[in-house]
Design an enzyme around this catalytic site. Structure first.
Site, PDB file in Angstrom:
ATOM      1  N   LYS A  13      11.001   7.775   5.415  1.00 33.89           N
ATOM      2  CA  LYS A  13      12.009   7.604   6.467  1.00 33.89           C
ATOM      3  C   LYS A  13      13.385   7.346   5.862  1.00 33.89           C
ATOM      4  O   LYS A  13      14.409   7.772   6.428  1.00 33.89           O
ATOM      5  CB  LYS A  13      11.634   6.459   7.418  1.00 33.89           C
ATOM      6  CG  LYS A  13      10.279   6.612   8.082  1.00 33.89           C
ATOM      7  CD  LYS A  13      10.012   8.021   8.608  1.00 33.89           C
ATOM      8  CE  LYS A  13       8.571   8.222   9.014  1.00 33.89           C
ATOM      9  NZ  LYS A  13       7.636   8.519   7.926  1.00 33.89           N
ATOM     10  N   HIS A  73      23.481   1.623  31.344  1.00 35.96           N
ATOM     11  CA  HIS A  73      24.128   2.942  31.327  1.00 35.96           C
ATOM     12  C   HIS A  73      25.381   2.890  30.436  1.00 35.96           C
ATOM     13  O   HIS A  73      26.128   1.909  30.495  1.00 35.96           O
ATOM     14  CB  HIS A  73      24.546   3.336  32.753  1.00 35.96           C
ATOM     15  CG  HIS A  73      25.303   4.633  32.820  1.00 35.96           C
ATOM     16  ND1 HIS A  73      24.676   5.860  32.706  1.00 35.96           N
ATOM     17  CD2 HIS A  73      26.630   4.885  32.971  1.00 35.96           C
ATOM     18  CE1 HIS A  73      25.595   6.808  32.805  1.00 35.96           C
ATOM     19  NE2 HIS A  73      26.794   6.255  32.954  1.00 35.96           N
ATOM     20  N   THR A 104       0.398  19.314   1.649  1.00 32.22           N
ATOM     21  CA  THR A 104       0.163  18.251   2.648  1.00 32.22           C
ATOM     22  C   THR A 104      -0.872  18.752   3.648  1.00 32.22           C
ATOM     23  O   THR A 104      -0.533  19.096   4.775  1.00 32.22           O
ATOM     24  CB  THR A 104       1.461  17.869   3.379  1.00 32.22           C
ATOM     25  OG1 THR A 104       1.970  19.024   4.068  1.00 32.22           O
ATOM     26  CG2 THR A 104       2.520  17.382   2.418  1.00 32.22           C
ATOM     27  N   GLY A 158       0.788  -1.229   0.000  1.00 33.08           N
ATOM     28  CA  GLY A 158       0.000   0.000   0.000  1.00 33.08           C
ATOM     29  C   GLY A 158       0.818   1.275   0.000  1.00 33.08           C
ATOM     30  O   GLY A 158       2.004   1.287  -0.342  1.00 33.08           O
TER      31      GLY A 158
END
EC number: 1.8.1.4
Length: 469
Positions: free
Chosen positions: A56, A446, A271, A45
């Site tokens: 992206k 960390h 847009t 799609g």
């Protein structure tokens, strides 16, 4: 019906092969249904072919180019960095091709029959599927509608070689010198940012008081600061009036504060939203009810007013998000199988791949207050996180929305690097009914950005370590 067009009997028919449709088809097949999926376009799609994925990829390429310019504060400089935009587009295409071919393999691997063509409903149990040469009738027990949406075209900005929708903007053959973006929502902001990173002078015209209207002002202000640093001009409360196409570009006119202004550019990208694909497929023949916006009315199992017809994705109420469509597709498929699955939108995240990224899940602070929930909003800044500082990307924050009475996490907002990935933990917290204490007691590695979530939870508990209370 053409002569010899004998109806083919189906169990479950899925109309549309985007991220809603193909996921629905696979889940339906997994529950034992015999499934056929039909789409006139490419598998995957809009999202996989001309939306989420290629945008992206283009955004990532733009970031790489921007970073390659160097960072003087890190002692890194670069004399010359060039872009071969044809190669960028070729790489972007390769990413899309891998995913679309993967979808085909997944459908076939789950024994889903794939049919190409346009669907038109004859009645609530019958459709006609047409391609360029043939017409075939199918009857079915159940159908899932996943026909998606298309960009809205403004009457005074008809799409052309110079007046672009998002598909056109993703497929440009060169980097424009100037681009006007009409609409400062997530699509306009993402694509505007991508081209600004490549060096395009971008102007965003937004009709409301701020860009990215679905997000809190304290989040969007960080994005606007970065956009301005890239040379992007943002004009709010600006109403686009028209466009004059020239041989080499466009002249866009707009009104702001009662005054008409014009701006020249190579292209204008429009847009301003999307329209559901619910017309011209004969839904009225099947008796399916639509609302005033052309959206299909559904219940908590994605069932329409017609018992055997289900609808998902951009054609039902809610934001046009691929992951929302996929989620609804699973619900619809499971409902057909007799399972008790129901939709619950509270845990669906919204993400913008801006700079920095924005993400939100569950209640915002204002939404919780409007709902009459007694809440605590707790923020922890990226600037107090070692990993963010070492990335030289420390703008932003994580904000937790917790219920005062028991610390239950009911919402979260993130503005900062990797917000799109970080929001998953917070979505899980909401879905699993976790409290701030649960998050605070979860040991985070960390140095990582994930620690900011733990730190925000400690703020919610009143005992932060790395900021002064």
């Amino acid at each position: 019906m053409v002569v010899g067009d004998f109806p083919i009997e189906l169990d479950t028919l899925v109309v549309g092969a985007g991220p809603g449709g193909y996921v629905a088809a696979i889940r339906a097949a997994q529950t034992g249904q015999k499934v056929t999926i039909v789409d006139k376009g490419a598998l995957g799609g809009v999202c996989l072919n001309v939306g989420c994925i290629p945008s992206k990829a283009l955004i990532q390429a733009g970031h790489r180019y921007e970073h390659a310019q160097g960072a003087e504060e890190l002692g890194i400089t670069s004399e010359k960095v060039s872009v071969d935009f044809a190669k960028v587009q070729e790489w972007k295409g390769s990413v899309v091709n891998k995913l679309t071919s993967g979808v085909e393999g997944l459908l076939k691997g789950n024994k889903v029959d794939i049919v190409k063509g346009e669907v038109y409903f004859v009645d609530k149990n019958t459709v006609r599927v047409m391609d360029e040469k043939n017409s075939q009738t199918y009857t079915f027990k159940n159908v899932i509608l996943a026909t998606g949406s298309r960009p809205i075209e403004l009457p005074t900005f008809k799409f052309s070689d110079r007046v672009l929708d998002s598909t056109g903007a993703l497929n440009l053959k060169e980097i424009p010198e100037r681009m006007v973006v009409i609409g400062g929502g997530y699509v306009g902001t993402e694509l505007g940012t991508a081209y600004a990173n490549f060096g395009t002078k971008v102007t965003i015209l937004e009709g409301t008081k701020d860009i990215l209207g679905g997000f809190e002002k304290q989040m969007t202000s960080i994005v606007k600061k970065r956009l301005k640093k890239k040379g992007v001009e943002i004009v709010t409360e600006a109403m686009a009036q028209g466009v004059e196409e020239t041989k080499d570009g466009v002249k866009v006119s707009y009104e702001v504060k009662g005054k008409t202004e014009t701006i020249d550019a190579d292209y204008v990208l429009v847009t301003v939203g999307r329209r559901p694909n619910t017309n011209d497929i004969g839904l009225e023949q099947a008796g399916v009810e639509l609302d005033e916006r052309g959206l299909v009315k559904i219940d908590k199992q994605c069932r329409t007013n017609i018992d055997n017809i289900y609808a998902i994705g951009d054609i039902v109420v809610g934001p046009p998000l691929a992951h929302k469509a996929s989620y609804e597709g699973k619900i619809a498929a499971e409902a057909i199988a007799g399972e008790k699955s129901e939709i619950d939108y509270n845990g669906i995240p919204a993400v913008v791949f801006s700079d920095p990224e924005l993400a939100s899940v569950g209640y915002t602070e204002q939404e919780a207050k409007d709902a009459g929930i007694d809440i605590k909003a707790s923020k922890f800044p990226f600037a107090a996180n070692g990993r963010a500082l070492s990335l030289n990307d420390s703008d932003g924050f994580v904000k937790l929305i917790t219920r005062k009475e028991d610390g239950l996490v009911i919402g979260a907002q993130i503005a900062g690097p990797n917000a799109s990935d970080m929001v998953a933990e917070l979505g899980l917290a909401i879905e699993a009914g976790m409290t701030a204490e649960d998050l605070a007691l979860t040991i985070h590695a960390h140095p990582t950005l994930g620690e900011i979530t733990m730190e925000a939870a400690e703020v919610a508990m009143g005992s932060p370590i790395h900021i002064v209370k």
